[in-house]
Design a protein around this motif. Structure first.
Motif, PDB file in Angstrom:
ATOM      1  N   SER A   6     -14.551  -4.311 -27.014  1.00 25.81           N
ATOM      2  CA  SER A   6     -15.146  -3.214 -27.792  1.00 25.81           C
ATOM      3  C   SER A   6     -16.010  -3.730 -28.940  1.00 25.81           C
ATOM      4  O   SER A   6     -17.010  -3.086 -29.299  1.00 25.81           O
ATOM      5  CB  SER A   6     -14.046  -2.300 -28.344  1.00 25.81           C
ATOM      6  OG  SER A   6     -13.220  -2.999 -29.264  1.00 25.81           O
ATOM      7  N   TYR A   7     -15.643  -4.891 -29.496  1.00 26.62           N
ATOM      8  CA  TYR A   7     -16.413  -5.405 -30.637  1.00 26.62           C
ATOM      9  C   TYR A   7     -17.848  -5.760 -30.237  1.00 26.62           C
ATOM     10  O   TYR A   7     -18.806  -5.245 -30.843  1.00 26.62           O
ATOM     11  CB  TYR A   7     -15.705  -6.603 -31.253  1.00 26.62           C
ATOM     12  CG  TYR A   7     -16.497  -7.262 -32.359  1.00 26.62           C
ATOM     13  CD1 TYR A   7     -16.596  -6.660 -33.611  1.00 26.62           C
ATOM     14  CD2 TYR A   7     -17.154  -8.474 -32.158  1.00 26.62           C
ATOM     15  CE1 TYR A   7     -17.325  -7.245 -34.636  1.00 26.62           C
ATOM     16  CE2 TYR A   7     -17.883  -9.073 -33.175  1.00 26.62           C
ATOM     17  CZ  TYR A   7     -17.970  -8.456 -34.406  1.00 26.62           C
ATOM     18  OH  TYR A   7     -18.698  -9.041 -35.409  1.00 26.62           O
ATOM     19  N   PRO A   8     -18.078  -6.631 -29.238  1.00 22.89           N
ATOM     20  CA  PRO A   8     -19.475  -6.947 -28.898  1.00 22.89           C
ATOM     21  C   PRO A   8     -20.219  -5.773 -28.278  1.00 22.89           C
ATOM     22  O   PRO A   8     -21.423  -5.620 -28.507  1.00 22.89           O
ATOM     23  CB  PRO A   8     -19.337  -8.104 -27.896  1.00 22.89           C
ATOM     24  CG  PRO A   8     -17.978  -7.953 -27.310  1.00 22.89           C
ATOM     25  CD  PRO A   8     -17.132  -7.402 -28.409  1.00 22.89           C
ATOM     26  N   ILE A   9     -19.510  -4.927 -27.519  1.00 22.81           N
ATOM     27  CA  ILE A   9     -20.179  -3.768 -26.935  1.00 22.81           C
ATOM     28  C   ILE A   9     -20.610  -2.796 -28.024  1.00 22.81           C
ATOM     29  O   ILE A   9     -21.745  -2.301 -28.039  1.00 22.81           O
ATOM     30  CB  ILE A   9     -19.254  -3.070 -25.921  1.00 22.81           C
ATOM     31  CG1 ILE A   9     -19.017  -3.984 -24.707  1.00 22.81           C
ATOM     32  CG2 ILE A   9     -19.851  -1.744 -25.469  1.00 22.81           C
ATOM     33  CD1 ILE A   9     -18.018  -3.425 -23.710  1.00 22.81           C
ATOM     34  N   GLY A  10     -19.704  -2.513 -28.965  1.00 24.29           N
ATOM     35  CA  GLY A  10     -20.038  -1.622 -30.071  1.00 24.29           C
ATOM     36  C   GLY A  10     -21.141  -2.193 -30.949  1.00 24.29           C
ATOM     37  O   GLY A  10     -22.022  -1.463 -31.406  1.00 24.29           O
ATOM     38  N   LYS A  11     -21.087  -3.495 -31.180  1.00 20.42           N
ATOM     39  CA  LYS A  11     -22.116  -4.139 -31.985  1.00 20.42           C
ATOM     40  C   LYS A  11     -23.479  -4.026 -31.315  1.00 20.42           C
ATOM     41  O   LYS A  11     -24.495  -3.782 -31.980  1.00 20.42           O
ATOM     42  CB  LYS A  11     -21.749  -5.605 -32.197  1.00 20.42           C
ATOM     43  CG  LYS A  11     -22.630  -6.342 -33.188  1.00 20.42           C
ATOM     44  CD  LYS A  11     -22.115  -7.761 -33.405  1.00 20.42           C
ATOM     45  CE  LYS A  11     -22.981  -8.518 -34.395  1.00 20.42           C
ATOM     46  NZ  LYS A  11     -22.471  -9.906 -34.612  1.00 20.42           N
ATOM     47  N   GLN A  47     -25.559   5.974 -21.165  1.00 22.07           N
ATOM     48  CA  GLN A  47     -24.846   4.699 -21.099  1.00 22.07           C
ATOM     49  C   GLN A  47     -23.709   4.639 -22.117  1.00 22.07           C
ATOM     50  O   GLN A  47     -22.616   4.150 -21.814  1.00 22.07           O
ATOM     51  CB  GLN A  47     -25.821   3.541 -21.339  1.00 22.07           C
ATOM     52  CG  GLN A  47     -25.165   2.163 -21.249  1.00 22.07           C
ATOM     53  CD  GLN A  47     -26.147   1.032 -21.524  1.00 22.07           C
ATOM     54  OE1 GLN A  47     -27.330   1.274 -21.777  1.00 22.07           O
ATOM     55  NE2 GLN A  47     -25.671  -0.195 -21.479  1.00 22.07           N
ATOM     56  N   VAL A  48     -23.959   5.157 -23.310  1.00 26.81           N
ATOM     57  CA  VAL A  48     -22.926   5.168 -24.342  1.00 26.81           C
ATOM     58  C   VAL A  48     -21.756   6.049 -23.913  1.00 26.81           C
ATOM     59  O   VAL A  48     -20.588   5.663 -24.045  1.00 26.81           O
ATOM     60  CB  VAL A  48     -23.505   5.650 -25.682  1.00 26.81           C
ATOM     61  CG1 VAL A  48     -22.413   5.740 -26.742  1.00 26.81           C
ATOM     62  CG2 VAL A  48     -24.614   4.709 -26.144  1.00 26.81           C
ATOM     63  N   VAL A  49     -22.049   7.218 -23.379  1.00 24.19           N
ATOM     64  CA  VAL A  49     -21.001   8.124 -22.908  1.00 24.19           C
ATOM     65  C   VAL A  49     -20.232   7.478 -21.761  1.00 24.19           C
ATOM     66  O   VAL A  49     -18.992   7.566 -21.696  1.00 24.19           O
ATOM     67  CB  VAL A  49     -21.605   9.476 -22.467  1.00 24.19           C
ATOM     68  CG1 VAL A  49     -20.542  10.354 -21.826  1.00 24.19           C
ATOM     69  CG2 VAL A  49     -22.227  10.190 -23.662  1.00 24.19           C
ATOM     70  N   PHE A  50     -20.950   6.816 -20.872  1.00 23.54           N
ATOM     71  CA  PHE A  50     -20.311   6.140 -19.739  1.00 23.54           C
ATOM     72  C   PHE A  50     -19.337   5.069 -20.227  1.00 23.54           C
ATOM     73  O   PHE A  50     -18.204   4.967 -19.724  1.00 23.54           O
ATOM     74  CB  PHE A  50     -21.385   5.512 -18.846  1.00 23.54           C
ATOM     75  CG  PHE A  50     -20.833   4.656 -17.740  1.00 23.54           C
ATOM     76  CD1 PHE A  50     -20.274   5.230 -16.610  1.00 23.54           C
ATOM     77  CD2 PHE A  50     -20.869   3.269 -17.835  1.00 23.54           C
ATOM     78  CE1 PHE A  50     -19.762   4.433 -15.587  1.00 23.54           C
ATOM     79  CE2 PHE A  50     -20.363   2.469 -16.831  1.00 23.54           C
ATOM     80  CZ  PHE A  50     -19.803   3.058 -15.699  1.00 23.54           C
ATOM     81  N   ILE A  51     -19.754   4.279 -21.211  1.00 21.83           N
ATOM     82  CA  ILE A  51     -18.889   3.221 -21.745  1.00 21.83           C
ATOM     83  C   ILE A  51     -17.640   3.823 -22.368  1.00 21.83           C
ATOM     84  O   ILE A  51     -16.516   3.334 -22.139  1.00 21.83           O
ATOM     85  CB  ILE A  51     -19.662   2.371 -22.770  1.00 21.83           C
ATOM     86  CG1 ILE A  51     -20.752   1.559 -22.065  1.00 21.83           C
ATOM     87  CG2 ILE A  51     -18.721   1.446 -23.526  1.00 21.83           C
ATOM     88  CD1 ILE A  51     -21.671   0.815 -23.014  1.00 21.83           C
ATOM     89  N   GLY A  58     -16.538  -5.499 -19.121  1.00 26.34           N
ATOM     90  CA  GLY A  58     -16.958  -6.873 -19.334  1.00 26.34           C
ATOM     91  C   GLY A  58     -18.373  -7.153 -18.878  1.00 26.34           C
ATOM     92  O   GLY A  58     -18.988  -8.133 -19.315  1.00 26.34           O
ATOM     93  N   CYS A  59     -18.909  -6.289 -18.021  1.00 35.53           N
ATOM     94  CA  CYS A  59     -20.275  -6.474 -17.525  1.00 35.53           C
ATOM     95  C   CYS A  59     -21.327  -5.829 -18.433  1.00 35.53           C
ATOM     96  O   CYS A  59     -22.523  -5.928 -18.151  1.00 35.53           O
ATOM     97  CB  CYS A  59     -20.407  -5.887 -16.117  1.00 35.53           C
ATOM     98  SG  CYS A  59     -19.452  -6.766 -14.856  1.00 35.53           S
ATOM     99  N   GLN A  60     -20.889  -5.182 -19.505  1.00 32.59           N
ATOM    100  CA  GLN A  60     -21.837  -4.499 -20.387  1.00 32.59           C
ATOM    101  C   GLN A  60     -22.600  -5.501 -21.251  1.00 32.59           C
ATOM    102  O   GLN A  60     -22.151  -6.622 -21.497  1.00 32.59           O
ATOM    103  CB  GLN A  60     -21.104  -3.499 -21.283  1.00 32.59           C
ATOM    104  CG  GLN A  60     -20.346  -2.440 -20.524  1.00 32.59           C
ATOM    105  CD  GLN A  60     -21.226  -1.654 -19.561  1.00 32.59           C
ATOM    106  OE1 GLN A  60     -22.290  -1.159 -19.931  1.00 32.59           O
ATOM    107  NE2 GLN A  60     -20.774  -1.539 -18.323  1.00 32.59           N
TER     108      GLN A  60
END
Length: 261
Positions: free
Chosen positions: A76-81, A95-99, A137-139
């Motif tokens: 969540s940290y690198p994805i959110g960043k 994409q944000v909603v999907f995540i 993990g693929c994000q």
């Protein structure tokens, strides 16, 4: 350190304070459970209390939750960043909603896995939980170190988490299988998971050394990591207050760069 740097420390801090001590406790109960079983099969009376088996099962289930939760925090940290840095909620809101939905679905699947009794449902929810981790993990933003996958904190961590999910899914089969095949598979896979956790401790320490603080990122990421050199402004540029671009700087070895900092 800024708030973003402190948030980046949540994942390793939780691993050190909670998860790794729990791993040691689970291993201790697993060893006692096995020794008690072998002593009883040999016809001798064991001094190890019968409760160790129950406690091993309960702590093992908690460990699976802790590992999956820690993995989600680490992702969540690198994805959110990446979302905040690139303002993806304006550019690609879907994409944000999907995540966010994948995060929620992964947690829900793990909860349902604990409740499932039938083999088909346990297999389904274990697959959904593992798939959620892999999809997240693929994000973009997740540092996977794919060129060195065998020494990657991400790949080792995901593999360990998947093994823990599988171990949770086969717990009931272990007690129902009289041939001990599931028990043997459980033991072998968790020995592999233990080695992976040891690798996580080593790769996690390495990555903490490599990740710069947020204010250092614009400078560190200009470095040429292949040749181990970093840009430094010419002396006359510094004296004149000129802010150099990457094309107007000379390259210094990385060791010299950090020695001056």
């Amino acid at each position: 350190m800024q708030i973003t740097d402190f948030l980046g420390l949540l994942h390793p801090a939780i691993a050190i304070i909670f998860v790794f001590p729990l791993i040691g406790t689970v291993i201790n109960f697993a060893w006692q459970t096995r020794q008690r079983r072998l002593q009883i099969l040999a016809g001798s009376k064991s001094k190890i209390p019968p409760v160790v088996g129950v406690e091993h099962k309960q702590l093992g289930e908690r460990l699976t939750s802790a590992v999956v939760g820690l993995t989600l925090i680490g992702l969540s940290y690198p994805i959110g960043k990446n979302i905040i840095k690139n303002q993806l909620w304006n550019k690609t809101p879907f994409q944000v909603v999907f995540i966010l939905l994948i995060f929620a679905a992964t947690v829900a699947s793990l909860v349902f896995l604990y409740q499932a009794k039938q083999k088909v449902w346990r297999a389904a929810f274990a697959t959904l939980t593992g798939a959620g981790l892999v999809i997240l993990g693929c994000q973009d933003g997740v540092y996977r170190r794919t060129n060195e996958w065998y020494w990657s904190h991400y790949y080792i961590g995901i593999t360990a988490a998947l093994l823990m999910i599988f171990s949770l899914a086969i717990v009931q089969d272990i007690y129902q299988d009289k041939s001990n095949r599931w028990r043997t598979a459980h033991t072998i896979l968790n020995c592999i998971a233990l080695l992976l956790f040891i690798g996580q401790g080593m790769t996690g320490a390495r990555d903490l050394l490599e990740i710069p603080l947020s204010w250092q990122e614009p400078y560190i990421y200009q470095c040429d990591f292949a040749n181990k050199t970093c840009p430094t402004p010419n002396s006359h540029q510094v004296e004149s207050g000129f802010t150099p671009s990457l094309n107007s700087v000379q390259m210094l070895p990385l060791d010299d760069f950090f020695a001056d900092s």
